[in-house]
Design a protein around this motif. Structure first.
Motif, short mmCIF file in Angstrom:
data_model
loop_
_atom_site.label_atom_id
_atom_site.label_comp_id
_atom_site.label_asym_id
_atom_site.label_seq_id
_atom_site.Cartn_x
_atom_site.Cartn_y
_atom_site.Cartn_z
N CYS A 133 0.85 -1.18 0.00
CA CYS A 133 0.00 0.00 0.00
C CYS A 133 0.89 1.23 0.00
O CYS A 133 2.08 1.15 0.30
N ASN A 134 0.31 2.38 -0.34
CA ASN A 134 1.06 3.63 -0.43
C ASN A 134 0.35 4.72 0.35
O ASN A 134 -0.84 4.97 0.13
N THR A 152 -4.11 3.11 -1.91
CA THR A 152 -3.30 4.32 -1.87
C THR A 152 -4.08 5.41 -1.16
O THR A 152 -5.25 5.64 -1.45
N ILE A 170 -8.21 4.02 -4.07
CA ILE A 170 -7.41 5.24 -3.98
C ILE A 170 -8.23 6.29 -3.24
O ILE A 170 -9.34 6.63 -3.66
#
Length: 199
Positions: A133-134, A152, A170
């Motif tokens: 994950c970011n 994200t 996202i």
């Protein structure tokens, strides 16, 4: 018995505003992309950074009270001005950079593709980042929130409470997600536009 230590604390010392004393580290053997003699970042005690695997703290990054361990899927790498402190725990493939901060009892466990926390992002409280994950920009993941599986979080988004962000979602802009599970990318877009970014 062979001494397998990979770094030492140097005489270069600084005291942080919170009173934590940190020491610059220096590699005493080559491993991964690090060469013997390379200077690294800052730690408060030698147990903060495992002597096994290729995990490393570089540049002006600081670990004060956190723990870094190589996992079966990779090793943590900390650089830039990133900071890890409190009782934070990082294991496996993780890349922490920029001015990112990981603190309190947050834990990150990366898979082979890794967890990334960068820019001015913060992960704290009892928050968890798992698998790949970011977290980027000025985003915050806090409380007991969980971000996992290619999700994200960016912009000025805040993930809090017992929220779960998963499955390629996202979340960005000024979105705030609290105590909800979001695992379908179309769902987060709907929530962002319908409720003006607050959930």
């Amino acid at each position: 018995m062979i001494d397998m230590k990979k770094y030492k604390l140097t005489d270069d010392v600084k005291i942080l505003p919170n009173g934590c004393t940190v020491y610059r580290i220096q590699a005493i053997r080559s491993f991964g992309k690090v060469k013997a003699g390379d200077l690294g970042g800052w730690i408060d005690e030698s147990t903060s950074l495992a002597h096994t695997g290729n995990c490393w703290i570089a540049d002006e990054a600081i670990v004060c009270g956190g723990r870094l361990y190589a996992g079966k899927n990779g090793t943590p790498h900390i650089w830039g001005n990133a900071q890890i402190y409190g009782n934070a725990f990082i294991e496996g493939q993780a890349n922490i950079s920029g001015n990112a901060k990981i603190f309190d009892k947050a834990h990150l466990i990366g898979d082979a593709l890794g967890v990334t926390v960068t820019d001015n992002a913060k992960v704290y409280g009892n928050a968890s980042l798992l698998d790949r994950c970011n977290i980027q920009d000025y985003a915050q993941v806090r409380d007991n929130a969980l971000v996992e599986w290619n999700a994200t979080v960016g912009g000025h988004a805040i993930i809090e409470g017992k929220a779960i962000i998963t499955n390629n979602v996202i979340v960005d802009g000024k979105t705030r997600v609290k105590d909800k599970t979001i695992g379908d990318p179309s769902q987060i877009q709907y929530l962002r536009y319908r409720f003006g970014g607050k959930h």
